[in-house]
Design an enzyme around this catalytic site. Structure first.
Site, PDB file in Angstrom:
ATOM      1  N   GLY A 179       5.086   1.765 -37.341  1.00  0.00           N
ATOM      2  CA  GLY A 179       4.419   0.452 -36.831  1.00  0.00           C
ATOM      3  C   GLY A 179       4.934  -0.748 -37.493  1.00  0.00           C
ATOM      4  O   GLY A 179       5.125  -1.807 -36.883  1.00  0.00           O
ATOM      5  N   ASN A 243      -9.521  -4.457 -37.795  1.00  0.00           N
ATOM      6  CA  ASN A 243      -9.417  -3.242 -37.073  1.00  0.00           C
ATOM      7  C   ASN A 243      -9.223  -3.517 -35.517  1.00  0.00           C
ATOM      8  O   ASN A 243      -9.833  -4.275 -34.996  1.00  0.00           O
ATOM      9  CB  ASN A 243     -10.634  -2.434 -37.166  1.00  0.00           C
ATOM     10  CG  ASN A 243     -10.730  -1.099 -36.639  1.00  0.00           C
ATOM     11  OD1 ASN A 243     -10.475  -0.709 -35.382  1.00  0.00           O
ATOM     12  ND2 ASN A 243     -11.354  -0.216 -37.462  1.00  0.00           N
ATOM     13  N   ALA A 244      -8.300  -2.924 -34.926  1.00  0.00           N
ATOM     14  CA  ALA A 244      -7.893  -3.115 -33.667  1.00  0.00           C
ATOM     15  C   ALA A 244      -8.992  -2.737 -32.768  1.00  0.00           C
ATOM     16  O   ALA A 244      -9.204  -3.576 -31.720  1.00  0.00           O
ATOM     17  CB  ALA A 244      -6.552  -2.320 -33.304  1.00  0.00           C
ATOM     18  N   GLN A 264       0.720   0.846 -32.271  1.00  0.00           N
ATOM     19  CA  GLN A 264       1.638   1.922 -33.006  1.00  0.00           C
ATOM     20  C   GLN A 264       0.594   2.035 -34.295  1.00  0.00           C
ATOM     21  O   GLN A 264       1.093   2.552 -35.318  1.00  0.00           O
ATOM     22  CB  GLN A 264       2.949   1.302 -33.562  1.00  0.00           C
ATOM     23  CG  GLN A 264       3.886   1.908 -32.533  1.00  0.00           C
ATOM     24  CD  GLN A 264       5.380   1.781 -33.114  1.00  0.00           C
ATOM     25  OE1 GLN A 264       5.668   2.726 -34.070  1.00  0.00           O
ATOM     26  NE2 GLN A 264       6.249   0.830 -32.589  1.00  0.00           N
ATOM     27  N   CYS A 411      21.786   2.657 -35.346  1.00  0.00           N
ATOM     28  CA  CYS A 411      22.599   2.088 -34.351  1.00  0.00           C
ATOM     29  C   CYS A 411      22.609   3.039 -33.125  1.00  0.00           C
ATOM     30  O   CYS A 411      22.979   3.996 -33.081  1.00  0.00           O
ATOM     31  CB  CYS A 411      24.047   1.849 -34.822  1.00  0.00           C
ATOM     32  SG  CYS A 411      25.256   1.186 -33.691  1.00  0.00           S
TER      33      CYS A 411
END
EC number: 4.2.1.49
Length: 559
Positions: A179, A243-244, A264, A411
């Site tokens: 994340g 806290n989400a 994430q 890449c």
């Protein structure tokens, strides 16, 4: 008999330069990359062998780590070390073109492939969670996922905002090893971002490495900064401690409207990776030991709240997507019946790349010299002169991405170009343009190396989401092709029971023998991705297979 230890107060860094500590570069390379995974600049919790992703470890315990190191130092170039869930279990005579290391991590018979059973085995010292690149010794820090996240945000911008994210902002959570790439990826894509994280130490890590620009004092301060920066057209990333599962519902309640929503957090592992709302981190870790069932229940209940808020944003018309941590599944198990109403990032934005074998190609300089990476950057531009998007990525990466541990580069390139670049890098080692050998690997999140119905293989058009023959074939083919080390894992990204995946790494030591192996491996590995998607009926993959001359008996064979 002493109890094996998962804690050691020590700092590990891979050797630099050209002096070997093993018998050849083919064994020095896995040794340095194992050590690099545990470099304090790289790993999330190196003293407990945790590299990233909750409890994704590089070795089962410190005694196993010591024995792996000792064995690699003594390994001959006609021998192969076998590693079983982070434990070195055997050395067998093979041949010079066989892998030097074969790794199997976290694999369980499907009926027993649950976190409950895995945690029992882990507690007994019988298993190790390898995540994807933790236990396969090719993690390069958050850079390893930056470009994939960047490509996702750019494609979302194309689909929803006419290709322009200036003045837009992304709402997300989680600043761990994976994340932690989000704020920088959003900035590189031209957007602001608000990144919620429940551990101050992780915010500090991302601030130090310049993956996140600023930390807000509180939610009001964060929103004020977002409003100011978007109005000014600036792309600034903001971290917010919290806290989400508490902050997202509050944003919904306030009527705040982001321009993109994802997540994430380490929701794939409710026991170790997702802090329940209202809990302190210390309480969470203590109770995980004393009452794990209650901890898992509380974490999943908070995930349900979190996902309901994400669904609310989606219902407002905000582009909302899962970024591969299995939070929708956890919420569904807690009664959120429509948790899968918002898509995963692969079917929404990435699958057309996978159809052409394009994915997270990465390499690291065993010398430790950043100049070796800068020289390879220039070589990529020289060999792929007409890809302005790729050139822009390399320029931004050099300017903004701090190396963690051994210098490395990510890449995204596909079938045809991977072998071309690998052979060029090997030639640069042969001529001395690079000061030491290069290792080339990739994430297990690639086009042909993973079966994960809630992430990479979600919503396959033929319904083959859960068919896991493909990563097994990928690992077998990479072994037959001569990769330097090959890994086969279970549960990475989305947790136990939800994925199987494989990885490979190959050494460019400048030899003719290496060139032959590189040509095989870096053609066959992405070739399996094109094959897998062509078999599922994707026309882009079928066309690519024909253009690249792949022999797919049911698809491209001449009748």
């Amino acid at each position: 008999m002493t109890t094996p230890s998962k804690f050691r107060d020590i700092e590990i860094r891979a050797p630099r330069g050209t002096t070997l500590t093993a018998k050849s570069w083919l064994t020095e390379a896995p040794l340095r990359m194992l050590m690099n995974n545990l470099d304090p600049e790289v790993a999330e919790n190196p003293r407990e062998l945790v590299v990233y992703g909750g409890i994704g470890r590089a070795a089962r315990n410190w005694e196993c780590y010591d024995r792996i190191v000792e064995t690699l130092k003594q390994l001959n170039d006609d021998e192969t070390l076998l590693v079983q869930s982070g434990k070195p279990v055997g050395v067998f005579k093979t041949h010079a073109n066989a892998p030097r290391v074969l790794i199997a991590n976290s694999n369980l018979v499907p009926h027993w492939a649950t976190w409950e059973h895995f945690n029992e085995l882990d507690a007994k010292g019988l298993a190790m969670y390898g995540q994807m690149t933790a236990g396969s010794w090719i993690y390069i820090g958050s850079q390893g996922i930056v470009q994939g996240t960047y490509e996702t945000f750019v494609e979302a911008g194309r689909q929803h905002y006419d290709g322009n994210l200036k003045g837009r902002w992304v709402l997300t959570a989680g600043l761990g090893g994976m994340g932690g790439a989000q704020p920088l990826a959003a900035t590189l894509a031209g957007a602001c971002s608000l990144n919620i994280e429940c551990q101050q130490s992780r915010i500090d890590f991302r601030l130090r490495s310049r993956y996140v620009d600023e930390q807000a004092k509180d939610l009001d301060d964060a929103l004020a900064r977002i409003q100011r920066y978007t109005a000014e057209g600036k792309a600034i990333s903001i971290a917010l401690l919290g806290n989400a599962a508490e902050i997202l519902p509050e944003l919904v309640r306030r009527g705040v409207r982001p321009d993109m929503v994802t997540d994430q957090t380490s929701a794939h592992d409710p026991l170790n990776g997702y802090l329940p709302a209202g809990w302190s981190w210390e309480e969470y870790r203590d109770r995980a030991q004393t009452d794990p069932a209650a901890v898992v229940k509380a974490a999943k209940q908070s995930m349900a709240v979190h996902v309901r808020a994400m669904l609310a944003f989606q219902q407002q018309g905000v582009p909302t997507f899962d970024y591969g941590n299995n939070i929708r599944q956890m919420a569904k198990e807690e009664g959120v019946a429509n948790a899968f109403d918002f898509p995963g990032f692969v079917p929404a934005y990435i699958r057309p790349l996978f159809c052409r074998g394009i994915g997270p190609f990465r390499w690291a300089a065993l010398s430790g010299d950043p100049q070796d990476i800068y020289k390879t950057d220039a070589k990529v531009k020289q060999l792929i002169p007409d890809d302005a998007h790729l050139h822009r990525w390399l320029d931004m990466a050099r300017e903004r991405i701090s190396f963690q541990g051994l210098p490395a580069r990510i890449c995204w390139v596909g079938l045809g170009l991977r072998a071309k670049l690998g052979l060029a890098f090997n030639e640069m080692v042969r001529t001395g343009e690079l000061s030491a050998p290069i290792v080339i690997g990739r994430d297990h999140l690639d086009s042909g190396s993973v079966a994960s119905p809630n992430r990479e293989t979600e919503a396959m058009q033929d319904g083959s989401d859960a068919v896991s023959d493909w990563p097994l074939l990928n690992a077998l083919l990479n072994t037959a092709s001569g990769a330097t080390w090959v890994s086969l894992h279970h549960g990475g990204g989305v947790g136990m029971g939800f994925s199987q995946h494989s990885g490979m790494v190959i050494v460019c030591d400048g030899s003719d023998e290496a060139a032959e192996r590189i040509a095989r491996v870096l053609t066959n590995d992405p070739g399996t991705g094109v094959m897998r998607h062509a078999d599922a009926g994707y026309q882009v993959a079928i066309d690519c297979a024909k253009e690249q001359g792949l022999n797919l008996p049911m698809i491209t064979a001449q009748r």
